[in-house]
Design an enzyme around this catalytic site. Structure first.
Site, PDB file in Angstrom:
ATOM      1  N   LYS A 250       0.859  -1.192   0.000  1.00 25.31           N
ATOM      2  CA  LYS A 250       0.000   0.000   0.000  1.00 25.31           C
ATOM      3  C   LYS A 250       0.893   1.239   0.000  1.00 25.31           C
ATOM      4  CE  LYS A 250      -1.709   2.873   2.744  1.00 25.31           C
ATOM      5  NZ  LYS A 250      -1.633   4.135   1.976  1.00 25.31           N
TER       6      LYS A 250
ATOM      7  N   GLY B 271       7.116   4.926   7.993  1.00 23.86           N
ATOM      8  CA  GLY B 271       6.272   6.105   8.134  1.00 23.86           C
ATOM      9  C   GLY B 271       6.509   6.752   9.480  1.00 23.86           C
ATOM     10  N   SER B 272       5.499   7.440   9.958  1.00 20.02           N
ATOM     11  CA  SER B 272       5.652   8.196  11.205  1.00 20.02           C
ATOM     12  C   SER B 272       5.653   7.268  12.419  1.00 20.02           C
ATOM     13  CB  SER B 272       4.507   9.192  11.336  1.00 20.02           C
ATOM     14  OG  SER B 272       3.283   8.487  11.417  1.00 20.02           O
ATOM     15  N   THR B 273       6.254   7.757  13.489  1.00 15.70           N
ATOM     16  CA  THR B 273       6.266   6.991  14.739  1.00 15.70           C
ATOM     17  C   THR B 273       4.839   6.835  15.269  1.00 15.70           C
ATOM     18  OG1 THR B 273       8.522   7.630  15.238  1.00 15.70           O
ATOM     19  CG2 THR B 273       7.141   7.036  17.117  1.00 15.70           C
ATOM     20  N   ARG B 274       4.006   7.865  15.073  1.00 21.01           N
ATOM     21  CA  ARG B 274       2.618   7.786  15.555  1.00 21.01           C
ATOM     22  C   ARG B 274       1.899   6.587  14.922  1.00 21.01           C
ATOM     23  NH1 ARG B 274      -2.218   9.173  13.629  1.00 21.01           N
ATOM     24  NH2 ARG B 274      -1.344  10.039  11.718  1.00 21.01           N
TER      25      ARG B 274
ATOM     26  N   GLY C 226       3.354   4.105  13.274  1.00 24.52           N
ATOM     27  CA  GLY C 226       4.136   2.889  13.531  1.00 24.52           C
ATOM     28  C   GLY C 226       3.708   2.201  14.816  1.00 24.52           C
TER      29      GLY C 226
ATOM     30  N   GLU D 118      10.001   1.212  10.315  1.00 21.58           N
ATOM     31  CA  GLU D 118      11.080   2.203  10.105  1.00 21.58           C
ATOM     32  C   GLU D 118      10.424   3.562  10.266  1.00 21.58           C
ATOM     33  OE1 GLU D 118      14.147   1.329   9.640  1.00 21.58           O
ATOM     34  OE2 GLU D 118      13.808  -0.799   9.303  1.00 21.58           O
TER      35      GLU D 118
ATOM     36  N   CYS E  94      13.873  11.058   6.446  1.00 13.97           N
ATOM     37  CA  CYS E  94      13.800  10.605   7.844  1.00 13.97           C
ATOM     38  C   CYS E  94      15.137  10.797   8.550  1.00 13.97           C
ATOM     39  CB  CYS E  94      13.388   9.144   7.890  1.00 13.97           C
ATOM     40  SG  CYS E  94      14.450   8.093   6.895  1.00 13.97           S
TER      41      CYS E  94
ATOM     42  N   GLU F  17       9.937  16.028  14.919  1.00 18.89           N
ATOM     43  CA  GLU F  17      10.350  15.907  13.517  1.00 18.89           C
ATOM     44  C   GLU F  17       9.513  16.871  12.673  1.00 18.89           C
ATOM     45  OE1 GLU F  17       9.240  12.293  11.443  1.00 18.89           O
ATOM     46  OE2 GLU F  17      11.250  12.191  10.592  1.00 18.89           O
TER      47      GLU F  17
END
Ligand code: NAD
Length: 492
Positions: free
Chosen positions: A182, A235-238, A240, A258, A293, A392
């Protein structure tokens, strides 16, 4: 200006080797950040489309049309896949530029080439990696073998659409898995084209499927799917964190993430080449519009050289003025979309209101173009408590901090939820090794920030994620380790 008139976009999904619309017929506009024009309609994938793609991937895996191929044969097909990317390099680069705004010269020289190289590298590796025999007693033989996990779900972001996809699909496919990818809703077009080129290269239908769509509508069903064996996310930590929850809530699929970064770049006064350090600091934060990143977004300069450093840095800023990314001379293009543009401007406002000193930029650019452009921005006088030092930004914004001794700067550099990359500049070998060892980051650069190669692992400590892309280590994510005991009743 590069000619885009020959491009023909197809926003439909690729499932089981066929171009298909979303099951419910829904689409969304694919808008170019270059000038705001609608490029095409893209299939708005949902649960039913993910179900169909996973079913196709499962069927392909079970009948062994790909997983059962000899590694040498998979290698040949993967190499043809890489060649297909290169044969369509101009088209892919232009598409990437129109879709996400990066300069076409980098889309061509970096994104297409790196993606093709990655696919070729894993293809070439797969018939050179041996399994193991354990050193057990001679009453038995213990084989330790690697087997593909099965169906791999992959979710990627928009900043390097082809490269992020390649880092995951290449080892996953080379190991014999089937894949459902995706792409980001902000940059879906090149991933869809990659799936077509994979088919043309001989990857059988059903082995590599691509379903575009929004995260909650198409990404979540993939991460929650009971018939997906592994989910690999960038993608983002949120998001993830949600991916790990979804893996646990469903079938405990293997989850690899990642995620974000806020990488510290530490320049000591005994830096061996100040000009090179300045060029790397400025060039790396402004490359890809700061949407990397691993961008070194926190610059720590030893107090005694900070003024000299910043004087040199400010002289380089005009080289990074944003311009139309379709122009071959452009080095800084458009921010991916209006949402991200507003996000970057919000952080710039926060930098100002929290007391950082704006040295360069801080404003939008090329507003009449209809696109999304920001001036390269540098803040001095930043402290570790400020939002622009902690969060970030994912835009062309450099936060400059200063320090006076090594212990202090290591403590401050590590004072982050992230741990993706870091750099240290010094002529002192002891300091270089000591600081590199103490920095909590997946990659540490010494006296440079540019080196990169498919042969080395890429990933982070702490909330920068779990697992590593690239290198032979990536095979660990897409294979299960099996032990087979064979009893030996020795006749002699
Ligand atoms: P994002 O997390 O918003 O989106 C990434 C992907 O996840 C997209 O495809 C999106 O559609 C999907 N998604 C969103 N919500 C979802 C949900 N609820 N369920 C499932 N999928 C969902 O990130 P982004 O804005 O696309 O990318 C920027 C981020 O990616 C930055 O934080 C950057 O640091 C990170 N990144 C990390 C690396 C790395 O290797 N560590 C590389 C590139 C980018």
């Amino acid at each position: 200006m590069t000619d885009t008139s020959t491009l023909n976009f197809d926003g439909r999904a690729v499932i089981n080797g066929e171009r298909v619309s979303a099951r419910d017929g829904q689409t969304f506009d694919c808008i170019s950040p270059v000038d705001g024009r609608v490029l095409t309609q893209v299939a708005r994938g949902g649960q039913a489309d993910i179900d169909a793609a996973v079913a196709a991937a499962r069927a392909a895996f079970e009948d062994r049309r790909w997983s059962g191929m000899a590694p040498a044969q998979r290698k040949r097909v993967m190499i043809k896949f890489a060649d297909q990317l290169l044969a369509h390099a101009d088209e892919l680069a232009l598409t990437e530029t129109l879709d996400m705004g990066k300069p076409v010269k980098y889309a061509r020289a970096v994104d297409v080439n790196s993606a093709a190289n990655c696919i070729r590298w894993y293809g070439e590796a797969v018939d050179k990696v041996y399994d193991e025999i354990a050193p057990t007693a001679d009453t038995a033989l213990a084989l330790i073998t690697r087997q593909p996990v099965g169906v791999v779900g992959i979710i990627v972001p928009w900043n390097y659409p082809m490269i992020m996809a390649a880092w995951k699909i290449a080892p996953a496919l080379a190991a014999g898995n089937s894949v459902v990818l995706k792409p980001s809703e902000k940059s879906p077009l090149t991933a869809l084209r990659m799936a077509e080129l994979a088919l043309a290269a001989g990857i059988p239908p059903g082995v590599f499927n691509v379903v575009p769509g929004y995260g909650p509508e198409a990404g979540s069903p993939l991460a929650l799917h009971m018939d997906v064996d592994c989910i690999a996310f960038t993608g983002s930590t949120r998001v993830g964190k949600q991916i790990h929850v979804m893996a646990g809530q469903s079938n405990l699929k293997r989850a690899w993430t990642e995620l974000g970064g806020k990488s510290p770049n530490i320049v000591f006064a005994d830096c061996p080449n100040l000009d090179r350090a300045v060029e790397a600091a400025v060039g790396s934060i402004f490359f890809n519009q700061g949407e990397s990143c691993n961008a070194p977004s926190r610059l720590f300069v030893e107090a005694s050289i900070k003024d000299a450093f910043l004087e040199k840095a400010l002289k380089l800023v005009p080289n990074y003025q944003p311009a139309n990314p379709l122009e071959k001379s452009t080095v800084m293009g458009a921010i991916v979309d209006k949402v991200q543009l507003d996000n970057v401007m919000r952080y710039i406002d926060l930098g100002k209101s929290e007391g950082a000193r704006l040295l360069a930029g801080g404003e939008r650019a090329l507003c009449d173009s209809g696109g999304c452009y920001v001036l390269p921005t540098i803040f001095d006088g930043v402290t570790s408590q400020m939002t622009i030092a902690r969060e970030e930004i994912f835009g062309p914004v450099l936060s400059v901090l200063s320090f006076t001794d090594a212990a202090e700067v290591v403590r401050e550099a590590n004072n982050s939820v992230y741990g993706l990359q870091a750099a240290v500049w010094t002529s002192d070998l002891n300091k270089a090794h000591g600081v590199a060892r103490a920095l909590r980051a997946g990659t540490v650069h010494v006296n440079q920030y540019d080196e990169d190669d498919i042969t080395v692992p890429f990933g982070g400590f702490k909330q920068s994620g779990v697992g590593r892309d690239k290198s032979l280590h990536a095979f660990d994510k897409y294979t299960e380790t099996k032990t087979t005991w064979i009893r030996i009743d020795s006749p002699v």
